[in-house]
Design an enzyme around this catalytic site. Structure first.
Site, PDB file in Angstrom:
ATOM      1  N   LYS A  66     -33.988  26.491  37.089  1.00 19.75           N
ATOM      2  CA  LYS A  66     -33.069  26.045  35.401  1.00 19.75           C
ATOM      3  C   LYS A  66     -34.451  26.363  34.583  1.00 19.75           C
ATOM      4  CE  LYS A  66     -30.965  22.307  35.146  1.00 19.75           C
ATOM      5  NZ  LYS A  66     -30.223  21.039  34.793  1.00 19.75           N
ATOM      6  N   GLU A 117     -25.878  17.884  30.269  1.00 19.49           N
ATOM      7  CA  GLU A 117     -26.082  18.944  31.311  1.00 19.49           C
ATOM      8  C   GLU A 117     -24.913  19.733  31.437  1.00 19.49           C
ATOM      9  OE1 GLU A 117     -30.079  18.940  33.411  1.00 19.49           O
ATOM     10  OE2 GLU A 117     -29.139  17.874  34.194  1.00 19.49           O
TER      11      GLU A 117
END
Length: 122
Positions: free
Chosen positions: A102, A25
């Site tokens: 997110k 990520e």
């Protein structure tokens, strides 16, 4: 006349950032949205049409943008930094609610968003 329940909201602020607990990520990144609700006395702005009597939401947006650029593993930490920065920089703010989402989180199944919401009072 008493003006009650005054709030300023910014909805759907959109950022590409590199938050997340997984190492990939930090490399790949993801889209995030941030929603802010600020409670502050804006009576002077209501009565006098004066920006000095309220919280300048363009300046709040700048704070959010700065905080979203700082990598964190957890949405909780990002939300806490945003809320703390707003309270520190804007003395007129009585409380702030921050939601960090997110978009399409890597959870192994279809999921439109993972989100964390935090309210902090002065």
């Amino acid at each position: 006349m008493v003006y009650r329940e005054q709030s300023i909201s910014l909805s759907g602020l959109r950022f590409y950032a590199y938050h997340g607990a997984e190492p990939q990520e930090a490399v790949v990144g993801a889209w995030y949205t941030v929603d802010i609700t600020i409670k502050a006395d804006a009576t002077a702005a209501i009565l006098k049409d004066d920006l000095n009597g309220t919280v300048n939401y363009a300046q709040v947006t700048d704070v959010v943008k700065q905080q979203m650029q700082i990598r964190s593993a957890l949405l909780e930490h990002v939300a806490g930094r945003i809320a703390g920065s707003i309270l520190n920089l804007f003395p007129a703010v009585d409380s702030v609610t921050v939601t960090v989402s997110k978009v399409n989180p890597p959870v192994g199944i279809p999921c439109s968003a993972a989100r964390f919401t935090l309210t902090v009072d002065r």
